[in-house]
Design an enzyme around this catalytic site. Structure first.
Site, PDB file in Angstrom:
ATOM      1  N   GLN A 100       0.814  -1.230   0.000  1.00 39.08           N
ATOM      2  CA  GLN A 100       0.000   0.000   0.000  1.00 39.08           C
ATOM      3  C   GLN A 100       0.839   1.268   0.000  1.00 39.08           C
ATOM      4  OE1 GLN A 100      -3.142   0.266  -0.548  1.00 39.08           O
ATOM      5  NE2 GLN A 100      -3.811  -1.837  -0.291  1.00 39.08           N
ATOM      6  N   CYS A 156     -18.818  -9.848   6.020  1.00 42.19           N
ATOM      7  CA  CYS A 156     -19.908 -10.751   6.376  1.00 42.19           C
ATOM      8  C   CYS A 156     -19.418 -12.187   6.229  1.00 42.19           C
ATOM      9  CB  CYS A 156     -21.092 -10.514   5.463  1.00 42.19           C
ATOM     10  SG  CYS A 156     -22.507 -11.473   5.931  1.00 42.19           S
ATOM     11  N   GLY A 174       1.372  -4.889  -8.421  1.00 42.84           N
ATOM     12  CA  GLY A 174       1.061  -4.060  -9.582  1.00 42.84           C
ATOM     13  C   GLY A 174      -0.324  -3.445  -9.563  1.00 42.84           C
ATOM     14  N   HIS A 175      -1.329  -4.240  -9.141  1.00 42.24           N
ATOM     15  CA  HIS A 175      -2.697  -3.739  -9.308  1.00 42.24           C
ATOM     16  C   HIS A 175      -3.076  -2.637  -8.330  1.00 42.24           C
ATOM     17  CE1 HIS A 175      -5.134  -5.957  -6.152  1.00 42.24           C
ATOM     18  NE2 HIS A 175      -4.032  -6.668  -6.128  1.00 42.24           N
TER      19      HIS A 175
HETATM   20  N1  PLP Z   1      -0.513  -6.580   1.335  1.00 45.18           N
HETATM   21  C1  PLP Z   1      -1.344  -5.535   1.445  1.00 45.18           C
HETATM   22  C2  PLP Z   1      -1.087  -4.504   2.499  1.00 45.18           C
HETATM   23  C3  PLP Z   1      -2.446  -5.417   0.592  1.00 45.18           C
HETATM   24  O1  PLP Z   1      -3.278  -4.378   0.721  1.00 45.18           O
HETATM   25  C4  PLP Z   1      -2.656  -6.423  -0.383  1.00 45.18           C
HETATM   26  C5  PLP Z   1      -3.849  -6.372  -1.262  1.00 45.18           C
HETATM   27  O2  PLP Z   1      -4.900  -5.875  -0.874  1.00 45.18           O
HETATM   28  C6  PLP Z   1      -1.744  -7.472  -0.466  1.00 45.18           C
HETATM   29  C7  PLP Z   1      -0.685  -7.525   0.403  1.00 45.18           C
HETATM   30  C8  PLP Z   1      -1.904  -8.569  -1.472  1.00 45.18           C
HETATM   31  O3  PLP Z   1      -1.547  -8.139  -2.755  1.00 45.18           O
HETATM   32  P1  PLP Z   1      -2.064  -8.993  -4.031  1.00 45.18           P
HETATM   33  O4  PLP Z   1      -3.507  -8.713  -4.167  1.00 45.18           O
HETATM   34  O5  PLP Z   1      -1.264  -8.453  -5.187  1.00 45.18           O
HETATM   35  O6  PLP Z   1      -1.737 -10.401  -3.751  1.00 45.18           O
END
Ligand code: PLP
Length: 386
Positions: A179, A325, A200-201
């Protein structure tokens, strides 16, 4: 109907420039970079350019410190298993109570396997005291794995100080920076971080690509054992279009990181102020200063987060809730519970997360509609006495 997307900590829109950059690799440039012929030979340079861009985004000394993975979760798992497998005589891990499931679920799994796991607390503002990290270190500690920024509240963790503590005790330090990356300037050279995960996303690349930074000199064991790809550190044919996309997204993120600190932060602050002023019994979860510039997590007392989300969704707005939920019972998130947020507030928590595509009009739209949504839900709440 207008669409307002304020759920960028869940996932982001793919940047149009990123789509453009990856298209040739879905069409004519389809070679396998490991092949000896020209189809494959053309690809390697693009992978290396993407690696350089990701290295630049996090401030790595060398591109070779970057390993491409399939997602942030794989990067986190790789980091944790590597630290454990390189020090088989050590069986203790230090982490926090507010990690994303990518780290937390693995830590719980390891606990069941016989590892000793210390989950450090946070205070009511979601802040972690680095002195707790130091106190938790033992001769058996193989790894400290503490996130750089919390996905639900945006609270920042003292990774610089934790890095110093880890280094002074000779313990490896991994940070889940999924993040943080792209929202805050990052320079891993100035941090004593051995391993850092990104995804990446979350930075306007597609889903299905992540990366792990492994500081030079950090002993490493691959998680996916297979071919010689990624210099033997991650088996599996490279996801070339996604890697190119991540490289482009990293370039763009670096260009826009100042905007996150200025324009996006100002929009977030205006949204937060507006909601708190217009809606009684609402409060922000998480330290107001030590926070990502794009995130605000607000609790509306005596309403259910999921009901708020549904009503928002009917009006074209997307955000997310701190309660999930599960099997019919609405449980507040582990993050809000760790912060001791009272149940009446924790149930009605909404995370708004902005991006560089968020506009003034988006914020106006939310400010126009949220007060009526909360008022309507409180009218039917048996607990609201406002
Ligand atoms: N770590 C954190 C703090 C995240 O917010 C997320 C995804 O929400 C992840 C790890 C996992 O990343 P990914 O969705 O690319 O596996």
């Amino acid at each position: 109907m207008r669409e307002v997307y304020l759920d960028n900590n869940a996932t982001t829109q793919v940047a149009p420039e990123v789509v453009e950059a990856m298209l040739p690799f879905l069409k004519e440039l389809y070679g396998n970079p490991s092949s000896m012929h020209a189809f494959g030979g053309k690809i390697g340079a693009h992978l290396e350019r993407a690696r350089e861009s990701v290295a630049r985004l996090v401030g790595a000394e060398r591109p070779s410190e970057i390993i491409f993975t399939s997602c942030g979760t794989e990067a986190d798992s790789t980091a944790i298993w590597s630290a454990l497998n390189t020090e088989p005589d050590k069986s203790h891990i230090i982490t926090s109570r507010v990690e994303h499931p990518a780290v937390r679920s693995l830590a719980l799994h390891l606990k069941r396997k016989g590892y000793h796991v210390t989950e450090l607390p946070v205070d009511s503002a979601g802040l972690l005291d680095p002195r707790d990290v130091e106190r938790a270190i033992t001769k058996k500690t193989a790894l400290i794995s503490i996130m750089a920024a919390n996905n639900e509240t945006g609270v920042l963790f003292p990774i610089e100080e934790i890095g110093r503590i880890a280094a002074s005790h000779g313990v490896k330090f991994h940070t889940d920076a999924v993040q943080l990356v792209g929202k805050v300037h990052l320079d891993v050279r100035s941090l004593n971080v051995n391993l850092l995960a990104l995804s990446g996303h979350k930075i306007h690349a597609p889903k299905g690509i992540g990366a792990l930074y492994v500081r030079r000199g950090t002993r490493f064991r691959p998680f996916l054992i297979g071919g010689h790809q990624e210099r033997g550190r991650r088996g599996g044919t490279e996801a070339v279009p996604n890697i190119v996309a991540l490289g482009k997204a990293a370039e763009l993120a670096l260009e826009h990181v100042d905007e996150e600190q200025s324009r996006v932060r100002a929009l977030r602050d205006r949204l937060e102020r507006g909601l708190l002023e217009a809606i009684p019994s609402a409060k922000v979860n998480g330290d107001p200063q030590q926070r990502l510039p794009n995130t605000t997590n607000i609790s509306f007392e005596h309403v259910e987060g999921e009901a708020i989300l549904l009503m928002m969704s009917d009006l074209g707005m997307a955000a997310s809730s701190g309660s999930a939920c599960t099997s019919g019972s609405l449980e507040p998130s582990h993050v809000l519970r760790a912060m001791g947020v009272p149940y009446t507030f924790a149930h009605g928590s909404i995370r708004f997360s902005l991006s560089r595509y968020t506009t003034d009009d988006d914020v106006d739209y939310v400010l126009e509609h949220m007060p009526a949504i909360i008022a309507r839900l409180r009218e039917i709440s048996p607990f609201w006495k406002g």
